[in-house]
Design a protein around this motif. Structure first.
Motif, PDB file in Angstrom:
ATOM      1  N   LEU A   1       1.095  -1.368   0.199  1.00 12.27           N
ATOM      2  CA  LEU A   1       0.057   0.100  -0.041  1.00 12.27           C
ATOM      3  C   LEU A   1       0.811   1.026   0.113  1.00 12.27           C
ATOM      4  O   LEU A   1       0.647   2.465   0.191  1.00 12.27           O
ATOM      5  CB  LEU A   1      -0.801   0.097   1.028  1.00 12.27           C
ATOM      6  CG  LEU A   1      -1.728  -0.988   1.098  1.00 12.27           C
ATOM      7  CD1 LEU A   1      -2.732  -0.925   2.690  1.00 12.27           C
ATOM      8  CD2 LEU A   1      -2.400  -1.525   0.243  1.00 12.27           C
TER       9      LEU A   1
ATOM     10  N   PRO B   1       2.645   5.063  -0.645  1.00 18.35           N
ATOM     11  CA  PRO B   1       2.097   5.941  -1.374  1.00 18.35           C
ATOM     12  C   PRO B   1       2.308   5.760  -3.057  1.00 18.35           C
ATOM     13  O   PRO B   1       1.429   6.126  -3.852  1.00 18.35           O
ATOM     14  CB  PRO B   1       2.452   7.184  -0.988  1.00 18.35           C
ATOM     15  CG  PRO B   1       2.941   6.339   0.713  1.00 18.35           C
ATOM     16  CD  PRO B   1       2.570   4.792   0.358  1.00 18.35           C
TER      17      PRO B   1
ATOM     18  N   ILE C   1       0.280   0.959  -6.466  1.00 20.06           N
ATOM     19  CA  ILE C   1      -0.260   1.320  -7.400  1.00 20.06           C
ATOM     20  C   ILE C   1       0.901   0.563  -8.690  1.00 20.06           C
ATOM     21  O   ILE C   1       0.110  -0.464  -9.671  1.00 20.06           O
ATOM     22  CB  ILE C   1      -0.693   2.793  -8.007  1.00 20.06           C
ATOM     23  CG1 ILE C   1      -1.769   2.842  -7.168  1.00 20.06           C
ATOM     24  CG2 ILE C   1      -1.584   2.027  -9.458  1.00 20.06           C
ATOM     25  CD1 ILE C   1      -2.422   3.986  -7.452  1.00 20.06           C
TER      26      ILE C   1
ATOM     27  N   PHE D   1      -8.627  -1.514  -1.932  1.00 20.43           N
ATOM     28  CA  PHE D   1      -8.109   0.263  -1.511  1.00 20.43           C
ATOM     29  C   PHE D   1      -7.515   1.012  -2.221  1.00 20.43           C
ATOM     30  O   PHE D   1      -7.677   2.283  -2.419  1.00 20.43           O
ATOM     31  CB  PHE D   1      -7.752  -0.530  -0.403  1.00 20.43           C
ATOM     32  CG  PHE D   1      -7.126   0.575   0.896  1.00 20.43           C
ATOM     33  CD1 PHE D   1      -7.912   1.528   1.106  1.00 20.43           C
ATOM     34  CD2 PHE D   1      -5.562   0.322   0.872  1.00 20.43           C
ATOM     35  CE1 PHE D   1      -6.915   2.636   2.671  1.00 20.43           C
ATOM     36  CE2 PHE D   1      -5.126   1.792   1.952  1.00 20.43           C
ATOM     37  CZ  PHE D   1      -5.474   2.461   1.823  1.00 20.43           C
ATOM     38  N   LEU D   2      -6.476  -0.151  -3.084  1.00 17.78           N
ATOM     39  CA  LEU D   2      -5.523   1.117  -3.728  1.00 17.78           C
ATOM     40  C   LEU D   2      -6.641   2.079  -4.817  1.00 17.78           C
ATOM     41  O   LEU D   2      -6.097   2.857  -5.852  1.00 17.78           O
ATOM     42  CB  LEU D   2      -4.403   0.454  -4.541  1.00 17.78           C
ATOM     43  CG  LEU D   2      -3.572  -0.050  -3.459  1.00 17.78           C
ATOM     44  CD1 LEU D   2      -3.270  -1.690  -4.427  1.00 17.78           C
ATOM     45  CD2 LEU D   2      -2.862   0.909  -3.201  1.00 17.78           C
ATOM     46  N   MET D   3      -7.838   0.992  -5.138  1.00 18.80           N
ATOM     47  CA  MET D   3      -8.466   1.474  -7.080  1.00 18.80           C
ATOM     48  C   MET D   3      -9.343   2.484  -6.693  1.00 18.80           C
ATOM     49  O   MET D   3      -9.872   2.935  -7.716  1.00 18.80           O
ATOM     50  CB  MET D   3      -8.771   0.067  -7.540  1.00 18.80           C
ATOM     51  CG  MET D   3      -7.409  -0.199  -8.617  1.00 18.80           C
ATOM     52  SD  MET D   3      -6.502   0.822  -9.263  1.00 18.80           S
ATOM     53  CE  MET D   3      -4.732   0.259  -9.118  1.00 18.80           C
ATOM     54  N   ASP D   4     -10.200   2.160  -4.951  1.00 14.68           N
ATOM     55  CA  ASP D   4     -11.203   2.499  -4.879  1.00 14.68           C
ATOM     56  C   ASP D   4     -11.813   4.684  -5.318  1.00 14.68           C
ATOM     57  O   ASP D   4     -12.617   4.519  -5.721  1.00 14.68           O
ATOM     58  CB  ASP D   4     -11.155   2.920  -3.326  1.00 14.68           C
ATOM     59  CG  ASP D   4     -12.829   3.991  -3.418  1.00 14.68           C
ATOM     60  OD1 ASP D   4     -13.689   3.247  -3.444  1.00 14.68           O
ATOM     61  OD2 ASP D   4     -12.941   4.432  -2.796  1.00 14.68           O
ATOM     62  N   ARG D   5     -10.439   5.037  -5.450  1.00 13.75           N
ATOM     63  CA  ARG D   5     -10.830   6.552  -5.925  1.00 13.75           C
ATOM     64  C   ARG D   5     -11.040   6.500  -7.569  1.00 13.75           C
ATOM     65  O   ARG D   5     -11.821   7.443  -7.913  1.00 13.75           O
ATOM     66  CB  ARG D   5      -9.214   7.338  -5.869  1.00 13.75           C
ATOM     67  CG  ARG D   5      -8.949   8.700  -5.702  1.00 13.75           C
ATOM     68  CD  ARG D   5      -9.730   9.015  -4.644  1.00 13.75           C
ATOM     69  NE  ARG D   5      -9.978  10.468  -5.116  1.00 13.75           N
ATOM     70  CZ  ARG D   5     -11.299  11.045  -5.506  1.00 13.75           C
ATOM     71  NH1 ARG D   5     -12.120  10.158  -6.474  1.00 13.75           N
ATOM     72  NH2 ARG D   5     -11.381  12.794  -6.198  1.00 13.75           N
ATOM     73  N   ILE D   6     -10.560   5.587  -8.023  1.00  8.21           N
ATOM     74  CA  ILE D   6     -10.305   5.841  -9.542  1.00  8.21           C
ATOM     75  C   ILE D   6     -12.032   5.607  -9.485  1.00  8.21           C
ATOM     76  O   ILE D   6     -12.903   6.085 -11.039  1.00  8.21           O
ATOM     77  CB  ILE D   6      -9.634   4.399 -10.210  1.00  8.21           C
ATOM     78  CG1 ILE D   6      -8.363   4.790 -10.202  1.00  8.21           C
ATOM     79  CG2 ILE D   6     -10.125   4.259 -11.915  1.00  8.21           C
ATOM     80  CD1 ILE D   6      -7.439   4.287 -11.124  1.00  8.21           C
TER      81      ILE D   6
ATOM     82  N   GLY E   1     -13.703   0.273  -4.798  1.00 10.51           N
ATOM     83  CA  GLY E   1     -13.067  -0.247  -5.306  1.00 10.51           C
ATOM     84  C   GLY E   1     -12.527  -2.014  -5.267  1.00 10.51           C
ATOM     85  O   GLY E   1     -11.888  -1.964  -5.930  1.00 10.51           O
TER      86      GLY E   1
END
Lengths: 753, 76
Positions: free
Chosen positions: A318, A320, A324, A414-419, A427
């Motif tokens: 995870l 920063p 990704i 968790f990583l992709m939720d924003r997209i 996510g």
């Protein structure tokens, strides 16, 4: 039944936790339920626990080969049960889906709750994660509110020890009032005597005593239930508390079964409590957590905080900046692995095995030409098509189960939720989309993990735009034929175009038919765990087998249909099964339809006809183009002797295994597209295609193949998950979008190329 | 220090739950997972794109979007 609660020690450095009084079980009820358990001919043991407690592994260890896996009625959630014999006594073991609590938020939790109410359990076997006692005990305390004997499996004690937590099972048993067995399911420790203990020792536990006002209201509701024969008596206290918590699903269930007076009474109590400033939902949760905290402090007298492996892994996974890229690299690795390991087997099934089988069939049925042609021309290719999916799916399912069971998929969400937020998704919706690049079929099943129906439908409808691995051969062949120098770019741009169309379509669906439902988003991040191979293998195998079962009929029927249309002559004097393709019904229909594709640059019957089998499985398009342009004889291969056939098949299988294994080290190498290396020596098919298609028409054809109707198996999967209506709407929309994009591509490309 | 909402905390900081907004869309779920009065919540990290936020409560790690942290009031 007596048990004393040891004094609770309160750590001084934190806020003093509230303590809750224990509630001793009702003695009469206790005797009654235990007597019923003793008398039961085949006691029903239901297994309940939080997700990620190793419950599935435990069930596998306990039940072994007796485990039967099916589906819960009406839903696509796995149902595992086993009939076992414990010391000469038969019992039914029923595994309920993982649940954090009994007020359901997911389809799985609803099943668990409903089964506890309706399946008449004789024993509840509660599986706990020893490393996360407090949270797990919340569910235990809810279970103890049922009048059903409880036994506890304290699982993952090894993992807890690594975390620096030593759990005192005897102390926990004393304060809970039920037997507690330590287990390490992955190593089979403690699983032997688990069921024996459950049958002999299970009893009503020591539950929570809620604040006085709530206990009084619950007592009143329970008294009202005494006259209602339709409510299961073992659940009275649970139902009363759920009503006071305002659990919408319990309210819905009771009002649907005509218990409105009960709901009215609960509402009156809630109004009265509210007037006193008591929020029952909060008070009940707090009382349970206070008690869970007390229990955990007794059971884990000393805990040293140790940085766990999970935390260290998450620092990387995870990260920063690196998080990704690591995720994308893992996805790439999974597809490389799938491709390298599975494709030799796919080739084997599509090539030597099918030829051999066809040879035998042709020889055996020589006396009956029509039957021979049907078997050789339709049934064997049909079965072959289904089989050729299996290696890819098996490897993909294995990799997917590994990522899921290890806990990594939760990190990806968790990583992709924003997209995904822009599309009103969270996510978790990214995972099915990524899987879609491998194969759309498992991806459609993976939408089940999404909570909201509209999310599941939207993701399923855009999924087929994700270019699955079956479409790659089409791109590669065309790129090599028409764009020898820029092949890789053409192939990559197909993938990008597919994603762009998927996102645009999702956006449009959100604006029109399936608006986002809103509501908060909560993502679990369970600790990493190395999955048990046996469980992974079982999962993957079962999913693959269920695919084969589902695909068998549709694919066979479609292949047979195409064969029939190709065999039927459309000209006077044509003979059945020997007619030339362009004179068959198939050829004539393709020709009649082909003007539709004239604005896309490929309005001829050959190109149009090849799209039809693509509906069965997209990679078949290449084979069909080969048959049409090169006039390959598909039917009636030379008959082989049985012995030569067996020899051929065995040596081909052996070669395949060798190729697969030797491909493994190259998995880590950077992906390279075959088009660039083969550019100089064009295959006969490439030459034929270069003659038949202009570059602009070829590009439009690729865009059409990328976007048009998902293969029949994907359509079947969508129909199974969301109903036929959604499946047909998806097919129709995609046809329209594919035509439109193909048209745009051809008209624009003509200006440039 | 007085009361704040959970979104005001930086990664590495911790606080104790005071209450949840009555209209919080995840109220029931959060209570069940241990967001009860007095529970200690640690903000572990933010996702690479700034959101969602990983929290630890009761030994469990979970992630919420910043917009859902607004309804959770905490104090030091």
């Amino acid at each position: 039944m007596t048990a004393t609660v040891p004094p609770v020690t309160v750590p001084t450095n934190t806020v003093p936790p509230a303590t809750a009084l224990p509630r001793l079980p009702d003695e009469a009820a206790c005797l009654q339920t235990v007597a019923r358990l003793k008398a039961a001919h085949e006691p029903r043991v239901v297994v309940v626990g939080n997700p990620n407690t190793g419950k599935t592994t435990l069930i596998n260890a306990v039940a072994g080969t007796n485990l039967k896996v099916g589906n819960w009625a009406g839903v696509t959630v796995e149902k595992r049960e086993a009939r076992l014999n414990v010391q000469g006594r038969p019992l039914l073991l029923l595994d309920l889906p993982g649940a954090y609590s009994l007020s359901p938020h997911t389809p799985e939790e609803l099943i668990t709750r409903t089964a506890l109410l309706d399946e008449g359990p004789d024993v509840i076997l509660n599986v706990l994660d020893a490393g996360n006692l407090e949270r797990n005990l919340y569910l235990t305390l809810q279970l103890i509110d049922f009048h059903v004997p409880v036994a506890v499996a304290l699982n993952l004690v090894d993992e807890a020890r690594e975390k620096g937590l030593t759990v005192d099972a005897a102390a926990l048993s004393r304060v809970l009032g039920v037997p507690v067995v330590e287990t390490v399911a992955s190593k089979g420790q403690g699983t032997g005597k688990l069921l024996e203990t459950a049958l002999k020792g299970a009893t009503l536990g020591i539950g929570v005593r809620y604040p006085q006002a709530i206990e009084a209201a619950a007592a009143d509701l329970i008294a009202r239930m005494a006259d209602l024969p339709t409510l299961p008596p073992h659940a009275h206290r649970y139902l009363a508390l759920a009503l006071l918590e305002g659990d919408p699903s319990v309210r819905g269930r009771l009002s649907a079964t005509g218990h409105l007076p009960l709901i009215d009474a609960a509402d009156a109590h809630l109004a009265a409590l509210d007037a006193e400033g008591v929020d029952a939902l909060i008070e009940i949760a707090e009382a349970r957590y206070a008690r869970a905290g007390d229990l955990a402090r007794v059971a884990v007298p000393r805990a040293e905080a140790r940085r766990t492996l999970s935390e260290r892994l998450d620092r990387l996974a995870l990260h920063p900046i690196l998080g990704i890229p690591i995720f994308l690299a893992l996805v790439l690795l999974v597809f490389r692995l799938t491709f390298s390991v599975a494709s030799p087997f796919v080739d084997l099934i599509g090539g030597p095995l099918q030829t051999t089988l066809a040879g035998w069939a042709a020889a055996a049925l020589a006396w009956f030409p029509l039957g021979r042609d049907l078997v050789v021309g339709a049934i064997i290719p049909g079965v072959g098509t289904v089989l050729s999916f299996l290696p890819t799916l098996l490897v993909l399912y294995l990799a997917m189960s590994f990522l899921e069971d290890s806990g990594y998929m939760a990190r990806a969400a968790f990583l992709m939720d924003r997209i995904m937020r822009g599309l009103g998704l969270d996510g978790r919706a990214f995972i099915p989309l990524i899987l879609g690049f491998g194969c759309n079929v498992p991806a459609v099943s993976a939408t089940r993990t999404l909570e909201r129906r509209s999310d599941r439908v939207v993701v399923s409808m855009i999924l087929p735009f994700m270019s699955c691995s079956a479409r790659l051969p089409v791109y590669v062949v065309f790129a090599a034929a028409l764009f020898p120098r820029s092949g890789s770019w053409i192939v990559w741009s197909m993938y990008i175009l597919g994603m762009a169309v998927a996102f645009a379509f999702a956006w449009a669906l959100r604006r029109t038919s399936f608006p986002a439902e809103g509501g908060g988003v909560l993502l679990e991040l369970p600790p990493y765990r190395f999955p048990a191979w046996r469980v992974l293998w079982k999962h993957a195998w079962r999913r693959t087998a269920s695919f084969a079962k589902r695909a068998r009929t549709t694919v066979l029927a479609t292949v047979a249909g195409v064969w029939l249309l190709l065999a039927l002559p459309a000209v006077a004097g044509g003979k059945f099964a020997t007619v030339a393709p362009q004179d068959s019904v198939f050829g004539r229909v393709s020709e009649a339809v082909s003007p539709i594709f004239a604005p896309l640059g490929f309005g001829n019957w050959q190109a149009t006809g090849a799209l039809v089998p693509g509906f069965i499985a997209k990679e078949v398009v290449v084979g069909t183009l080969g048959q049409i342009y090169l006039g390959e004889q598909a039917a009636a291969p030379a008959p082989l002797s049985l012995w030569a056939g067996v020899q051929g098949a065995v040596s081909a299988t052996w070669d395949t295994i060798k190729t697969s294994v030797s491909a493994l080290p190259t998995v880590l190498a950077l992906p390279r597209l075959g088009t660039d290396t083969t550019a100089d020596q064009k295959t006969p098919l490439a030459q034929a295609l270069a003659a038949a298609f202009t570059p602009a028409a070829g590009l439009a054809y690729l865009v059409f193949v990328l976007l048009y109707t998902p293969c029949i198996v994907t359509v079947g999967a969508i129909a199974q998950e969301h109903g036929r209506r959604i499946a047909w709407i998806t097919v129709a929309y995609q046809m329209g979008i594919a035509w439109g994009m193909g048209f745009l591509t051809y008209q624009l490309a003509r200006l440039w190329l | 220090m007085g009361e704040r909402t959970l979104d005001a905390l930086n990664p590495g900081e911790a606080a104790h739950v005071v209450d949840l907004d009555r209209l919080h869309p995840l109220r029931r779920r959060l209570l069940e997972l241990g967001f009860v009065r007095g529970a200690r919540v640690v903000v572990v990290r933010r996702a690479p794109m700034g959101d969602p936020v990983e929290l630890r409560v009761n030994g469990t790690d979970l992630a919420l979007r910043a917009s859902d942290l607004l309804g959770i009031r905490v104090r030091e």
